[in-house]
Design a protein around this motif. Structure first.
Motif, short mmCIF file in Angstrom:
data_model
loop_
_atom_site.label_atom_id
_atom_site.label_comp_id
_atom_site.label_asym_id
_atom_site.label_seq_id
_atom_site.Cartn_x
_atom_site.Cartn_y
_atom_site.Cartn_z
N SER A 99 -10.82 7.72 2.09
CA SER A 99 -10.73 8.98 2.82
C SER A 99 -10.36 8.75 4.28
CB SER A 99 -12.04 9.76 2.72
OG SER A 99 -13.12 9.02 3.25
N VAL A 100 -10.69 7.57 4.81
CA VAL A 100 -10.29 7.22 6.18
C VAL A 100 -8.77 7.18 6.27
CG1 VAL A 100 -10.34 5.41 7.94
CG2 VAL A 100 -12.41 5.93 6.65
N THR A 101 -8.13 6.51 5.31
CA THR A 101 -6.67 6.40 5.30
C THR A 101 -6.03 7.78 5.20
OG1 THR A 101 -7.15 4.49 3.88
CG2 THR A 101 -4.84 4.93 4.39
N VAL A 102 -6.53 8.58 4.28
CA VAL A 102 -5.98 9.93 4.08
C VAL A 102 -6.09 10.73 5.37
CG1 VAL A 102 -6.32 12.11 2.86
CG2 VAL A 102 -6.42 9.96 1.59
N GLN A 107 1.13 7.55 -7.32
CA GLN A 107 1.98 8.74 -7.26
C GLN A 107 1.14 10.02 -7.18
OE1 GLN A 107 2.32 6.29 -9.53
NE2 GLN A 107 4.37 5.43 -9.28
N LYS A 108 0.02 10.03 -7.89
CA LYS A 108 -0.86 11.20 -7.84
C LYS A 108 -1.52 11.34 -6.47
CE LYS A 108 -1.76 11.36 -12.80
NZ LYS A 108 -2.74 11.16 -13.89
N LEU A 109 -1.77 10.22 -5.82
CA LEU A 109 -2.30 10.28 -4.46
C LEU A 109 -1.30 10.92 -3.52
CD1 LEU A 109 -4.18 9.64 -2.11
CD2 LEU A 109 -3.28 7.28 -2.13
N GLN A 147 -9.56 7.27 -3.97
CA GLN A 147 -10.55 6.35 -4.52
C GLN A 147 -10.01 5.54 -5.69
OE1 GLN A 147 -14.10 8.55 -5.48
NE2 GLN A 147 -14.26 9.45 -3.45
N LYS A 148 -8.93 6.01 -6.30
CA LYS A 148 -8.36 5.35 -7.47
C LYS A 148 -7.20 4.41 -7.12
CE LYS A 148 -9.63 9.38 -10.25
NZ LYS A 148 -9.13 10.49 -11.10
N VAL A 149 -6.94 4.26 -5.81
CA VAL A 149 -5.82 3.43 -5.37
C VAL A 149 -6.34 2.33 -4.45
CG1 VAL A 149 -3.60 3.39 -4.18
CG2 VAL A 149 -4.26 5.40 -5.52
N ASP A 150 -6.08 1.09 -4.79
CA ASP A 150 -6.53 -0.03 -3.98
C ASP A 150 -5.98 0.09 -2.55
OD1 ASP A 150 -7.88 -1.12 -6.08
OD2 ASP A 150 -6.33 -2.60 -6.60
N ASP A 191 0.82 -1.21 0.00
CA ASP A 191 0.00 0.00 0.00
C ASP A 191 0.85 1.26 0.00
OD1 ASP A 191 -2.57 -1.34 0.28
OD2 ASP A 191 -1.96 -1.79 2.34
N VAL A 192 2.13 1.11 0.40
CA VAL A 192 2.98 2.28 0.60
C VAL A 192 4.03 2.42 -0.50
CG1 VAL A 192 4.60 3.42 2.17
CG2 VAL A 192 2.65 2.12 3.09
N ILE A 193 4.70 1.33 -0.86
CA ILE A 193 5.81 1.40 -1.81
C ILE A 193 5.41 2.04 -3.15
CG2 ILE A 193 7.37 -0.02 -3.21
CD1 ILE A 193 7.61 -1.90 -0.78
N PRO A 194 4.24 1.70 -3.73
CA PRO A 194 3.88 2.30 -5.02
C PRO A 194 3.78 3.83 -4.99
CG PRO A 194 2.53 0.37 -4.60
CD PRO A 194 3.24 0.67 -3.32
N LEU A 195 3.46 4.41 -3.83
CA LEU A 195 3.34 5.86 -3.75
C LEU A 195 4.67 6.55 -4.02
CD1 LEU A 195 0.76 4.86 -2.17
CD2 LEU A 195 1.01 6.91 -0.76
N PHE A 196 5.78 5.87 -3.67
CA PHE A 196 7.10 6.48 -3.77
C PHE A 196 7.90 5.96 -4.97
CE2 PHE A 196 5.64 6.85 0.54
CZ PHE A 196 5.98 8.15 0.89
N ALA A 197 7.26 5.13 -5.80
CA ALA A 197 7.91 4.65 -7.01
C ALA A 197 7.87 5.75 -8.08
CB ALA A 197 7.21 3.40 -7.52
#
Length: 377
Positions: A123-126, A73-75, A116-119, A60-66
């Motif tokens: 909004s809870v996570t954010v 990345q947009k999230l 909403q576009k990321v598995d 859930d975390v690694i793809p954000l920083f790839a």
């Protein structure tokens, strides 16, 4: 719907428990000042949200920083933008109107949309990632907060508005409480964090009734009234403005013990509503000499639930098929409804538990039979 004012008498105790150095809550960890003060989220900032019962994993975390420009990345980009935008924003409770607050939270809403576009993200996570960095303005969202205000997963904007109104209404008391508690690194708690703790913590109300205290000695209007039930108004013509907008249980009564005529169809039934019961089915379920015909519950608002009940009988509503057998009696004008409010601060006896407990008590008094209109279909 509940309100923060309902927790006024227990607020200090709840905060003492949550902030205790000996406690097992997340306060000593999650509420400490983030080591990262760069203005850009790092992987450890994301994972820290797990301290509030999330289950974020490496995937859930690694793809954000790839590298790349995909949805993950947009999230991250949108959360960083929200963090930058809201660092110097006014405190949540300082906005003078809901419209002004709505505009201030634009960047937060964009991050929610990106989630909403990321598995694995919502909004809870954010909210749990960002609140730790800007606790004065980003509300924490979770199922307990939504339940407290009676909103669903698609109603974040409504939740922000209801929370803002509630915090504003109780700002003086919340500020007073915030000044008494410090984060692990010595900062004053934000009013928004105080409100979240009060909503999230379970509490008990010593004055809340037990099922036994709700149960009448005699299952009729006099017996219910002696146990603190209110109303006893005609259901078919009920002016719901007289019904409290609080959680509770209700009972439909018919004072005559005579067996009524059973109708083949509900007089105002429509094709879009649930079907009517057969006359033979109705007769087989009639409970001899019973005055209570239906027991129900309202998880958030007795007013709304009983309005739905009445409108279903009129043929103008779809949302109360439970208990619909009463509308196949030949004398619905003789039916009255009574209710018993349940405190919003009491978590030991939910409205569901109160309803099922009362039905069980009715069965004990009526040879195992449920109230006439309490059906499972």
């Amino acid at each position: 719907m509940n309100y923060l004012a309902q927790r006024q008498d227990v607020a200090a105790g709840l905060l003492d428990a949550y902030t205790s150095a000996r406690g097992m809550y997340a306060f000593r960890t999650y509420d400490a000042r983030p080591a990262n003060d760069s203005g850009q989220l790092r992987p450890e900032d994301i994972l820290a949200a797990n301290l509030l019962s999330l289950r974020l994993s490496a995937s859930d975390v690694i793809p954000l920083f790839a590298k790349g420009d995909g949805a993950p990345q947009k999230l991250l980009e949108s959360m960083n933008a929200a963090l930058s935008n809201l660092r110097e924003a006014r405190a949540f409770e300082e906005y003078e109107s809901a419209g002004e607050l709505d505009l201030a939270l634009t960047s937060l809403k964009r991050a929610n949309e990106a989630a909403q576009k990321v598995d694995g993200w919502t909004s809870v996570t954010v909210s749990k990632v960002l609140h730790r960095h800007v606790p004065h303005v980003v509300p924490i969202i979770d199922s307990r907060v939504r339940s407290f205000y009676g909103v669903n997963k698609q109603q974040d904007d409504k939740l922000y508005r209801l929370l803002w109104e509630d915090v504003r209404d109780n700002a003086e008391r919340l500020h007073e409480l915030a000044r008494k508690y410090r984060t692990p690194d010595g900062r004053e708690l934000s009013v928004l964090r105080v409100a979240d703790i009060l909503i999230w913590m379970r509490s008990t109300d010593p004055d809340a009734p037990t099922v036994d205290e709700l149960t009448p000695d005699a299952w009729n209007s006099a017996g219910l009234e002696a146990r603190g039930w209110e109303g006893f108004l005609p259901l078919a013509t009920l002016d719901t403005s007289t019904v409290p907008r609080v959680p509770g249980v209700y009972a439909v009564l018919r004072e005559s013990g005579a067996v009524p005529e059973m109708l083949a169809e509900r007089p105002h039934a429509t094709a879009r509503q649930a079907s009517s019961y057969s006359e033979s089915d109705l007769r087989s379920r009639w409970v001899s000499n019973a005055r209570v015909l239906n027991i129900g519950r309202a998880g958030t608002s007795l007013r709304n639930r009983l309005r739905q009940y009445r409108k279903f009988g009129e043929g103008t509503g779809l949302n109360h098929k439970g208990g619909r057998a009463i509308w196949q009696l030949s004398d619905p004008e003789s039916l009255t409804v009574a209710w018993r409010k349940l405190p919003g601060t009491y978590d030991g006896l939910s409205t569901r538990a109160a309803e099922s407990g009362l039905i069980a008590k009715f069965q004990e008094a009526h040879g195992g039979a449920k109230p006439f209109a309490n059906r499972t279909r």
